[in-house]
Design a protein around this motif. Structure first.
Motif, short mmCIF file in Angstrom:
data_model
loop_
_atom_site.label_atom_id
_atom_site.label_comp_id
_atom_site.label_asym_id
_atom_site.label_seq_id
_atom_site.Cartn_x
_atom_site.Cartn_y
_atom_site.Cartn_z
N GLU A 43 6.75 65.15 23.01
CA GLU A 43 7.57 63.99 22.64
C GLU A 43 6.79 62.69 22.80
OE1 GLU A 43 12.24 62.95 22.94
OE2 GLU A 43 11.28 63.68 24.78
N LEU A 87 4.28 62.46 19.99
CA LEU A 87 4.92 62.27 18.69
C LEU A 87 5.07 60.80 18.35
CD1 LEU A 87 6.12 64.01 16.39
CD2 LEU A 87 8.32 63.87 17.58
N ASP A 88 5.17 59.97 19.37
CA ASP A 88 5.30 58.52 19.13
C ASP A 88 4.05 57.94 18.47
OD1 ASP A 88 7.83 58.45 20.20
OD2 ASP A 88 7.17 57.88 22.21
N PRO A 108 8.21 62.55 11.39
CA PRO A 108 9.00 61.40 11.85
C PRO A 108 9.82 60.75 10.76
CG PRO A 108 6.74 61.27 12.66
CD PRO A 108 6.77 62.38 11.66
N LEU A 135 12.79 68.61 20.24
CA LEU A 135 12.34 67.39 19.58
C LEU A 135 13.19 67.06 18.36
CD1 LEU A 135 8.45 67.89 19.63
CD2 LEU A 135 9.85 66.56 21.21
N ALA A 136 13.50 68.06 17.55
CA ALA A 136 14.22 67.83 16.28
C ALA A 136 15.72 67.99 16.51
CB ALA A 136 13.72 68.81 15.22
N ARG A 137 16.29 67.05 17.21
CA ARG A 137 17.71 67.09 17.51
C ARG A 137 18.52 66.56 16.33
NH1 ARG A 137 14.93 64.89 21.63
NH2 ARG A 137 15.47 62.78 20.96
N SER A 165 18.77 62.68 15.41
CA SER A 165 17.72 61.89 16.03
C SER A 165 16.44 62.70 16.07
CB SER A 165 18.11 61.48 17.46
OG SER A 165 18.24 62.61 18.30
N GLY A 166 15.34 62.02 16.30
CA GLY A 166 14.07 62.71 16.37
C GLY A 166 13.54 63.05 14.99
N PRO A 167 12.42 63.79 14.95
CA PRO A 167 11.81 64.14 13.67
C PRO A 167 12.59 65.22 12.96
CG PRO A 167 10.67 65.27 15.43
CD PRO A 167 11.68 64.36 16.10
#
Length: 494
Positions: free
Chosen positions: A261, A264-265, A371, A294-296, A299-301
Motif C-alpha cells: 500500500e 502503491l502511492d 490507480p 488494496l482493491a477495496r 476505494s483504492g486501485p
C-alpha cells in the motif's frame, strides 16, 4: 570536464524535432567545447528525463511514445547469455566442478531449503550460496512467467515503451530480464528501442548476481540497484513509477499489505502495480489477500486483471486459489549439471529423485492493479441477465445464466489441485465474477460445440454461460456449475 546541463537540455529541445542528435555535432553549442564522449555520457544519463533513445549509430532521437504490442512471448528456455553469467559466478566461487562434491551438496541443500520455506510460508534467508542456488533453480521459469503477465497489459495498449520501473525484492533478476527482453522484442528490428529506467530493491547477497546480470542489458536501459529493505526504502525517491513490481516476494515481507500500500502511492495515475507469486496454495492465496486488501470496493486501485470484479461494489472473499499454467521451459545446462552432480553411474542418489533440481514448469499467480480505476475490460454483469456468485446458494439445483471469469487451467490435471478432487475425469475450472464468498467451479461433463469455449478460453477470459446447473459439492464445500449438453458457453472477452 562537466557539461552545462541547462544548455544541453535547451540544445536537445531545439534539435530533437529537426534531426537526430549527434554528440559530435552539438559540441559546437557549448562555450567550453566538451569532448563528444562526455556529451554522450551526459545524454545517456539524462535520456529518460530528456525522452531520448540512443540508436546503434550513436545518435539520439525522441523516444517512441506508442504503446507496446505483444511480441509473441513464448521462451523455450533461459537465454544463453544469462546462464553464462550465473555459471561464471558459480565457477568463481566453487571452481569448474561447482556441481560436484561439497559445493554441489551445498547448492542442492540451499534449493531444498528454499523450496521448503516457500511451501510452508517461512521467512526466506539468502546468503551467497542460496542466491546462486535460487538462480539455478528459478531463473528460467520466473523469466518466462513475467512475459506472459506483461501480455495482459500489452494486448490492451497499456504497456508504454518508456517505463520507470521499481522492482521490490528483485532477487537475482528473472522478471527484470524478462521485462527488458519483452520490450526489446516488441520493438522489433526496425522500431525504436524502449527507454527504461529500472530501479531494483534487493538487500540480500542476490544483489551481486542481479547487478552482474543487468550488465547484459542493452543501451537505453538505465539500471540502479538499491541494497535496502523494502520497509526502509522511500519509493518517492525514484519519482513517479510507471510499473511497480512485487515478483515472488510478497510472502517474504513482514507486512505485505502495508508495504504494498505504501509503494502503491508512488505509482503514476496511469501506471500499474504488478504482483506475481508461485502457484502453490500458500503463496498464491497470500497474493490474493494483498490484492483484496488494496482493491477495496469504492476505494483504492482497480483490479485490472485477471480476477475482474464484474459486479460494482463487490469483492470476493473465497479462498482465492487462482493461477495460470503456461508451456514448460527446457532445463538449462546448469540445472541438468546440478541435478546429475551427485548421482552414480546408475543414476541413483541417496537423497533425491532425478529432476529434483530442474524446474521446467511455468505456473504462477498474478495480479495487476491500477490507480486510475482502469480494467482490462469494462464489461459488467447485469442483474436482469446474470446470476451473481454471491447469491449462488439460492440457485442450487437450478439452471442459471451468468457472466464469469475463467480463473484456472483444467484443475483435474494439475498436481496438488487434482489430488483435492480425487482425479475427477471431468475437466474442472475455477471461475468467479468478483462477488464470490465460496469457491465456484465449472465442471465440464459433456463436450459440445456450444460449450467448447470453456475449455479453449485462456486464463482470465470473460465467459457467458447459459443454462448451467448449480450443485453444492459437500466434499469440497464449493459450488459446482455443471456444463453439459444443455449449456451454452460463449467467449465474451478473450
Amino acid at each position: 570536464m562537466s557539461v552545462d546541463r541547462d544548455r544541453l537540455r535547451d540544445t536537445v529541445n531545439y534539435l530533437r524535432e529537426v534531426r537526430p542528435i549527434d554528440p559530435e555535432e552539438i559540441q559546437a553549442y557549448f562555450d567550453d567545447t566538451p569532448h563528444p564522449a562526455v556529451i554522450r555520457q551526459e545524454l545517456r544519463a539524462a535520456a529518460f528525463d530528456l525522452d531520448l533513445v540512443e540508436r546503434e549509430d550513436g545518435t539520439f532521437v525522441p523516444a517512441d511514445d506508442t504503446p507496446v504490442t505483444p511480441p509473441g512471448w513464448s521462451p523455450e528456455t533461459l537465454p544463453d547469455e544469462y546462464e553464462r553469467v550465473v555459471v561464471d559466478r558459480l565457477v568463481e566461487r566453487f571452481g569448474l566442478d561447482w556441481y560436484d562434491g561439497d559445493s554441489g551438496d551445498e547448492l542442492r541443500e540451499a534449493i531444498r531449503r528454499l523450496k521448503a520455506d516457500y511451501y510452508h510460508g517461512n521467512p526466506v534467508e539468502y546468503d551467497e550460496t542460496a542466491a546462486l542456488g535460487y538462480a539455478i533453480y528459478h531463473l528460467p521459469d520466473y523469466y518466462a512467467a513475467m512475459g506472459y503477465v506483461l501480455d495482459d497489459l500489452a494486448a490492451n495498449g497499456d504497456l508504454p515503451r518508456k517505463l520507470r520501473v521499481l522492482d521490490v525484492g528483485a532477487g537475482v533478476g528473472g522478471p527484470a530480464l524478462a521485462l527488458i527482453d519483452y520490450l526489446r522484442a516488441a520493438a522489433g528490428d526496425d522500431g525504436e528501442p524502449p527507454l527504461i529506467e529500472y530501479h531494483a530493491l534487493e538487500p540480500s547477497p542476490a544483489a551481486d548476481l542481479l547487478e552482474a546480470l543487468l550488465e547484459e542489458t542493452p543501451r537505453n536501459v538505465r539500471t540502479t540497484v538499491h541494497r535496502e529493505r523494502a520497509e526502509a526504502f522511500d519509493p518517492d525517491s525514484v519519482g513517479d513509477v510507471d510499473l511497480l513490481t512485487f515478483c515472488n516476494v510478497l510472502s517474504e515481507l513482514a507486512d505485505p499489505v502495508a508495504t504494498a500500500e505504501r509503494y502503491l502511492d508512488a505509482v503514476a495515475d496511469d501506471g500499474t502495480m504488478l504482483a506475481i507469486a508461485p502457484a502453490d496454495l500458500e503463496t498464491a492465496t497470500g497474493l490474493r489477500e494483498v490484492e483484496r486488501a488494496l482493491a477495496r470496493p469504492g476505494s483504492g486501485p482497480s483490479v485490472y486483471s485477471p480476477t475482474l470484479r464484474l459486479w460494482p461494489g463487490e469483492s470476493p472473499s473465497d479462498r482465492g486459489w487462482s493461477f495460470d499454467v503456461r508451456p514448460d521451459v527446457a532445463a538449462p545446462r546448469m540445472q541438468q549439471q546440478l541435478d546429475e552432480g551427485d548421482r552414480g553411474a546408475d543414476g541413483a542418489t541417496e537423497h533425491d529423485e532425478p529432476g529434483t533440481f530442474t524446474k521446467t514448469s511455468v505456473q504462477f499467480a498474478y495480479a495487476l492493479l491500477r490507480p486510475d480505476g482502469k480494467r482490462r475490460t469494462q464489461i459488467l454483469a447485469s442483474e436482469d441477465r446474470h446470476a451473481k456468485a454471491a447469491e449462488m446458494e439460492r440457485h442450487v439445483s437450478n439452471r442459471i445464466d451468468l457472466l464469469t471469469v475463467k480463473l484456472s487451467p483444467d484443475l483435474s490435471r494439475q498436481g496438488e489441485r487434482a489430488r483435492e478432487y480425487g482425479a475427477d475425469p471431468n475437466p474442472i475450472f475455477k471461475i468467479g465474477d468478483g462477488s464470490e464468498d465460496v469457491e465456484q467451479y465449472a465442471v465440464l461433463t459433456q463436450h459440445t460445440e456450444l460449450n467448447r469455449a470453456l475449455g479453449e478460453a485462456d486464463y482470465g477470459a470473460v465467459l457467458s454461460m447459459e443454462n448451467a446447473l448449480v450443485l453444492w459439492n459437500d466434499d469440497e464445500e464449493a459450488y459446482n456449475l455443471v456444463v453439459d449438453g444443455e449449456t451454452v458457453v460463449d467467449l465474451v472477452v478473450p
